[in-house]
Design an enzyme around this catalytic site. Structure first.
Site: not given
Length: 295
Positions: A24, A69, A73, A136, A139
């Site tokens: 990033s 991240t 989150k 699941a 993300a």
């Protein structure tokens, strides 16, 4: 020039644990350079125990925005005074932005980044197509609404624990046809698009899904990325898919959307994507943009 008169450079960064692997700073450094923006973007490794306090301190000290991240989150939602609709749907925040009244806006750009990479960069059509999402967790949840907005025939969510997949599918069933299953209960037939939303590639593993889901026209997409092919990409190619992609494009496109939220301008992504695909040039780019990417 008097020190008090010196221009203060806006501070941004990405928070995770661990975070040293993140590209990033490089990406946002390039964005800043190409759009003529003056800013610093750094890595912040905060543990879950210290996350809330240190993020609050970052903004108290004048920070302007953060990317969030793994594994923070969901925790970041508690820090936001307001959430965008897409962050609320995702149940997670990957972008925090300070507003003029010093309150924090929480947003989630993951889904927008994935869809833009699939549709704009890769020219993949999802309308009336079968989609399989492996995993699941956060993300998967973060990208479901934008994917369903493209009107696929169905999205099957497969997870090691079927109950978690079923719950996630029900959460989004009003937006389109969704189904949650365990790995052993994935419905028959090949899928047009398979998205790996697990972290298995980070440890060199592959999800335990049947190989019959892959056909010669299947596109496989790993949200993870690495300097070489991820384990999921290798698995997909081995079993005959037409294309197997890493998540570099999603990474860059979601970053561009975060940059737009912070700076009011959406950078072009093609040159950054080209640099990341030709990773032999990254060291010289990192050196050239060290003032923007210092951590």
């Amino acid at each position: 020039m008097n020190a008090s008169a010196a221009k203060v450079i806006d501070q941004y960064g990405v928070v995770g644990h661990p975070i040293a692997h993140s590209w990033s700073p490089f990406i946002h450094g390039r964005f800043a350079y190409e759009t003529g923006q003056s800013l610093n973007y750094r890595l912040y490794d905060f543990t879950p125990e210290e996350f809330h306090a240190r993020v609050r301190e970052f903004f108290k000290q004048g920070g302007r925005g953060l990317n969030i991240t793994v594994p923070h989150k969901i925790a970041a939602m508690d820090l936001a005074h307001d959430l965008t609709a897409r962050a609320g749907q995702a149940g997670a925040v990957n972008t925090l932005a300070i507003r003029d009244d010093d309150t924090l806006l929480g947003d989630n750009t993951d889904g927008a980044g994935l869809v833009r990479d699939l549709c704009h960069n890769q020219s993949i059509i999802l309308t009336h197509r079968r989609v399989l999402i492996i995993g699941a967790g956060g993300a998967a949840r973060g990208v479901l609404a934008p994917l369903l907005a493209l009107s696929p025939t169905e999205i099957v969510i497969a997870n090691r624990t079927s109950e978690r997949a079923e719950t996630l599918a029900k959460t989004f069933e009003k937006l389109g046809t969704t189904r949650g299953v365990g790995f052993s209960d994935i419905p028959g037939g090949v899928f047009d698009l398979i998205i790996n939303a697990t972290s298995a590639s980070l440890s060199g593993d592959t999800p335990d899904v049947p190989t019959t889901v892959v056909g010669p026209e299947t596109v496989c997409y790993d949200m993870a990325y690495g300097k070489t092919d991820t384990s999921f990409v290798r698995w997909a190619l081995k079993h005959g898919c037409t294309r197997a992609l890493q998540g570099w494009g999603m990474l860059v496109e979601q970053a561009a959307e975060s940059f737009r939220i912070w700076r009011g301008i959406r950078p072009e992504t093609a040159t950054v994507l080209a640099a990341l695909k030709d990773r032999t040039v990254l060291p010289q780019y990192n050196s050239a943009f060290k003032n923007l990417t210092a951590s």
